[in-house]
Design an enzyme around this catalytic site. Structure first.
Site, mmCIF file in Angstrom:
data_model
loop_
_atom_site.group_PDB
_atom_site.id
_atom_site.type_symbol
_atom_site.label_atom_id
_atom_site.label_comp_id
_atom_site.label_asym_id
_atom_site.label_seq_id
_atom_site.Cartn_x
_atom_site.Cartn_y
_atom_site.Cartn_z
ATOM 1 N N LYS A 85 0.851 -1.201 0.000
ATOM 2 C CA LYS A 85 0.000 0.000 0.000
ATOM 3 C C LYS A 85 0.881 1.244 0.000
ATOM 4 C CE LYS A 85 -3.917 1.824 2.751
ATOM 5 N NZ LYS A 85 -4.724 1.562 3.966
ATOM 6 N N SER B 238 -9.562 1.645 3.332
ATOM 7 C CA SER B 238 -8.734 2.419 2.442
ATOM 8 C C SER B 238 -7.749 1.579 1.624
ATOM 9 C CB SER B 238 -7.970 3.473 3.231
ATOM 10 O OG SER B 238 -7.146 2.862 4.191
ATOM 11 N N SER C 256 -9.422 -0.867 7.554
ATOM 12 C CA SER C 256 -8.994 -0.620 6.181
ATOM 13 C C SER C 256 -8.315 -1.758 5.453
ATOM 14 C CB SER C 256 -8.064 0.603 6.156
ATOM 15 O OG SER C 256 -8.824 1.754 6.379
#
Lengths: 460, 460, 94
Positions: free
Chosen positions: A56, A131, A155
């Protein structure tokens, strides 16, 4: 080749050389990511005989940009690797790219990225969740066997749920935060996304453990997470959180009940348990997380790195214009909320009070874990929603985290496992929560459920 | 009748090798932005880890000032924006500081807490240049109660505080280099009336400026109030050129610092054992020494204060006093001569043992005080043993009465006129005769003895 | 909890976010809605509950570690000259 990426990594590794496997990943990314947009940056020169993995883009890397999906970090190149990156590299992992996210990890759909939304591989009109939407989509679309995400309120688990893959949030302090761009320091943890439970256990084992660079990292010994995967759930006690399922209806409820039946069928004891303060978790989360975030994001000021407004003439302009131009609407909203919650006259009523309710929530969870080995809820209240469906209503977006946020607030580990599909074909997911540092048992329970259901094998 | 009410806030830089939250070296004069790392630069993903030595030194000062050390204290974020503050917050302590409730010179200390220093801002035409080498240097902030009543008292308090910091090896006390910085809070009120509004006078960084600033501010406030005006709570800066304080900013726009416990740092726990170890290792502190010098050695308070100016001097004095067995003499020599040489030349090379030797030579009558003074400057430069110098220069006094009698007899024989005049009652001529005796012995006669013997032989 | 435009302006100022009037009005409305939801925390009984960590912060040895090469700071700096980060002149001072 695409069959290769449908296999669990340890099985695929037995069939081809590391180089062939890595090339298969890079080819899959090239072929599929155009439509999905899971990646913000791909490293076609990635090398390493070990695990190909995506990361990420709020985890810093020296060999690729780190943007946090924000304009305010345009041009930024970190001079250091996050500890998890160093550890992965030391184990020969090939870091193939940085994945898309909601800006600064603030969101539940990846629609708040400054660089475009990541689509759900099961239905490109729907969100991948957030997210860590990019990481979840990359694994769900079989572009990589594993991806790192980050958790603050769900997330990793929420996008994993919406994308039909496994998502793991470790115990707070289990994985080093050094190099994870901070959102809410007291809640953040790096998490893992994979197709299967076994793969998640393996990857967590690669990154977990104490780090002297992170004062909040735990010295609790790291277990062999894959060592109990075959043990089954006979005699283990699962508590269904009453307050979570009270409002559940329709197919999400049916799917959840079916999951309970599977566990019972495998010999587990399944009962309801009350965790009374759980319904306040979202309110607590949105004060605590945003308050910490408002301070963590103060460093983005256009002075030492990132975007500086070209129209800034005074120092005040440098701050206010750079930040206004660089941050998206959701980030600004959260900074405003957080600043308010800490501000003079409001601290006690908001931040202070939220922390005390959080203490209460910890207590309620402790009580529940006296009688149960695990706690169960669906991972999300609904499957993936269409792009644009919730962006007009921030509060409704926040409520996507209603089942996931409690684990972050209390610090316990939790895993999202695919539990089937809704009638519209979108994935559904079961969440298993465990006590602090009980990841090994958590993987055991999840593996047992996965063994009985095998939803990860379903093709799009 | 006006009373002044003054409190001092002192920031002292701790003498550690590295910064408070990262391993960057704390050294002065390095080229800008070369003693920096992701943590003290406030880079994304960086985290703080507390320096044990910084805590040790803070504990030392807390014990040295009689404070209560709290077994648990909390680091808090103090949020504000300024270019020399990389994270947009300073890590400090707020609600739960390291120590409270001590005193120095009868002035109560409210609290001592730990915090990190900011970087340096250098003005350069239309721009300001930021150097973050200093950012993250460990500081303690020492806050007094407003018990101080005059500039003189403030000077005495700061003097003792600084001495204590230096004795304890906590801070080098160098005000020119900014190791010690002082802010004064000043208010006035008429006798019997409530306390007045206070102003803050910042960065008064020498003793002279401190006195001047406080005197000015007291006078200014009295003048304003006597003219019927009111005092505005504001921050003022002392201008050494004009000798005046002027407004920096009004406290109406005072920052809302939005303090909250720093989630990147867990509570600081200090066990009783650590405190005991530090207490045991503390050297004798200035206030205690001053008392001992008066009680044990009968020195005056003034002399005692001079001897405790620095730990170095005090320990030198102690050693010389012990080795010579004559503390009073040691005190005089240190105060009048050793310190003089140190001031003139920067260093005195005569060791404490050497000084003790000199004193013993005098006390034994081997040399007179005059001869001692003569060779002092030389041995202060060369560090030579005074016995060797006396030998080499043949300075040893004649203290043998027989030798003196013989010389005196010759003098009496040769100066019959003066001797008759003396015996006739012209006593002032004794001086001439003593002079002759000293000449006869080439200045080596022990003056006291010569006087006594001559007088006796003259029959007077 | 109701947030009006002026309150939003105050908070934006604290947070160094330049928001125009329209943005402030929108933000105020959004914050009001969210804070109203959050206000349900008032009804929770928190008697006796304080957030408390059992663990202590780890301590690091006072040993120097290599600092960053200055080129890293320079490379990322929006404005840089002669080894310094550059900002417009600071007025008033702190």
């Amino acid at each position: 080749m695409s069959e290769l990426l449908a296999l669990p990594w340890h099985e695929a590794r037995a069939e081809v050389s590391p180089r062939e496997y890595l090339d298969a990943c890079l080819d899959a990314i090239a072929a599929r990511d155009g439509a999905i947009r899971a990646f913000l940056h791909v490293n076609r020169d990635a090398a390493g005989d070990g695990l190909p993995i995506a990361v990420k883009d709020n985890i810093v890397t020296t060999d690729m940009p780190t943007t946090c999906a924000s304009r305010i970090l345009s041009g930024f190149r970190s001079p250091f690797d996050a500890t998890v990156i160093s550890r992965l590299r030391a184990q020969n992992a090939a870091i193939v790219g940085k994945t898309n996210l909601d800006e600064f990890a603030m969101g539940s759909s990846t629609e708040h990225s400054a660089f475009g939304v990541t689509r759900n591989p099961w239905n490109l009109d729907c969100v991948a969740g957030g997210s860590s939407g990019g990481s979840a989509a990359a694994v769900a679309a079989r572009m990589v066997p594993a991806a790192l995400g980050s958790e603050t309120g769900g997330s990793v688990r929420q996008p994993a749920a919406l994308c039909g893959v496994v998502g793991v949030k470790p115990t707070y302090g289990r994985v080093s935060r050094y190099g994870l761009v901070a959102f809410a320091s007291g809640l953040d943890q790096i998490g893992v996304v994979t197709k299967t439970v076994r793969e998640s256990a393996d990857v967590l084992g690669m990154i977990a453990g104490h780090d002297p660079m992170d004062s909040t990292s735990s010295t609790h010994p790291v277990d062999d997470y894959a060592s109990e995967l075959e043990e089954g759930v006979r005699g283990l006690r699962f508590g269904v959180v009453r307050e979570a399922i009270e409002q559940l209806t329709g197919e999400v409820r049916e799917n959840f009940d079916a999951a309970l039946a599977v566990l019972r069928g495998a010999g587990a004891a399944v009962e309801e348990v009350s965790v009374p303060s759980i319904s306040y978790a979202i309110a607590v989360y949105y004060i605590v997380a945003n308050a910490e975030a408002s301070a963590n994001l103060s460093r983005f000021d256009g002075i030492r790195y990132g975007h500086r407004s070209s129209s800034a003439r005074t120092l005040e302009d440098v701050y206010a214009d750079s930040r206004a131009e660089g941050f998206g609407a959701e980030v600004k909203r959260r900074i405003m909320l957080g600043t308010f919650a800490l501000s003079s006259g409001y601290y006690d009523a908001y931040y202070g009070r939220a922390q005390r309710v959080r203490a209460r929530l910890r207590h309620d969870f402790s009580e529940a874990f006296r009688k149960f080995d695990f706690l169960l809820t669906p991972t999300t209240p609904e499957p993936a929603f269409p792009v644009g469906a919730k962006t007009g209503d921030p509060l409704s977006m926040y409520l996507s985290d209603i089942f996931t946020a409690p684990a972050n607030l209390v610090g316990i580990p939790a895993i999202a496992v695919p539990s089937g599909f809704a009638r519209n074909g979108l994935p559904l997911s079961l969440q298993i929560m465990a006590p602090h540092f009980a990841e090994k048992a958590m993987f055991r329970a999840a593996a047992a459920y996965e063994r009985e259901t095998q939803f990860w094998r379903e093709k799009r | 009748m006006w009373n002044a009410v003054i409190g001092l806030e002192v920031h002292a830089r701790l003498q550690t090798r590295t910064k408070i939250f990262c391993g960057c070296a704390v050294s002065f004069g390095a080229p800008p932005n070369t003693q920096v790392c992701p943590t003290c630069l406030g880079y994304p993903g960086a985290l703080p880890v507390l320096n044990r030595e910084a805590v040790e030194l803070a504990i030392r000062m807390a014990i040295a000032t009689g404070c209560t050390i709290h077994h648990r204290s909390i680091f808090a974020r103090k949020n504000y924006f300024y270019p020399d503050l990389p994270k947009g917050y300073q890590i400090s302590q707020f609600d739960e500081p390291l120590a409270t409730g001590g005193s120095v010179n009868g002035i109560r200390i409210r609290r001592i807490h730990m915090e990190e220093d900011a970087g340096k801002l250098i003005h350069h035409g239309d721009a300001s240049h930021v150097d973050l080498n200093r950012a993250g240097t460990p500081l303690i902030e020492i806050v007094s109660e407003p018990d101080i009543r005059s500039a003189a008292e403030a000077d005495a308090y700061l003097t003792r505080l600084r001495q204590t910091l230096m004795y304890a090896g906590v801070c080098d006390g160098n005000m020119e280099e900014g190791s010690l910085r002082c802010d004064a809070n000043v208010s006035v009120h008429r006798e019997g009336e409530p306390l007045g509004t206070r102003t803050e006078v910042k960065n008064v960084n020498s003793f002279r400026f401190l006195r001047a600033a406080i005197d000015f501010e007291i006078a200014r406030q009295i003048q304003v109030l006597e003219a019927g005006g009111t005092i505005v709570q504001e921050t003022r800066l002392f201008d050494p050129n004009s000798g005046e304080t002027r407004v920096m900013r009004s406290k109406e726009e005072a920052h809302d610092y939005r303090y909250f416990p720093d989630p990147d740092l867990l509570p600081l726990e200090i066990e009783e054992e650590w405190i005991d170890d530090v207490r045991t290792a503390l050297p004798e502190l200035p206030a205690a020494r001053v008392a001992r010098y008066q009680n044990e050695h009968g020195l005056s308070a003034t002399d005692a204060e001079i001897l405790v100016t620095s730990r170095e001097i005090a320990e030198y004095f102690d050693a010389a006093a012990a080795a010579s067995g004559n503390a009073r003499a040691a005190a005089n020599w240190v105060r009048n001569d050793v310190l003089r040489i140190q001031n003139e030349r920067g260093a005195c090379r005569l060791s404490a043992e050497g000084l003790a030797q000199l004193i013993r030579l005098i006390d034994a009558g081997t040399i007179g005080s005059k001869a001692a003074k003569e060779i002092f400057d030389e041995i202060a430069t060369t560090g030579e043993d005074p016995r060797a110098v006396v030998e080499r220069k043949g300075l040893a006094q004649v203290s043998d009465p027989a030798v003196i009698r013989e010389a005196a007899a010759k003098v009496i024989e040769r100066n019959t006129t003066q001797v008759e005049q003396y015996r006739a009652g012209k006593t002032q001529i004794f001086g001439f005769l003593v002079g002759q005796l000293m000449k006869e012995t080439r200045g080596k006669a022990n003056a006291e003895m010569a006087n006594a013997i001559l007088k006796e032989m003259l029959g007077g | 909890m109701n947030i009006d435009r002026e309150e939003a302006r105050r908070i934006a100022e604290l947070a160094r976010l330049d928001l125009d009037d329209d943005a402030l009005v929108r933000m105020a409305a959004e914050m009001t809605k969210i804070l109203t939801y959050i206000d349900q925390l008032r009804e929770v009984d928190v008697e006796g509950f304080e957030e408390h960590t059992a663990e202590a912060t780890p301590l690091r040895d006072d040993e120097p570690r290599p600092s960053l090469d200055r080129s890293s700071a320079e490379r990322n700096a929006p404005q840089w000259t002669g080894g310094f980060f550059v900002v417009p002149k600071v007025i008033g001072g702190e």
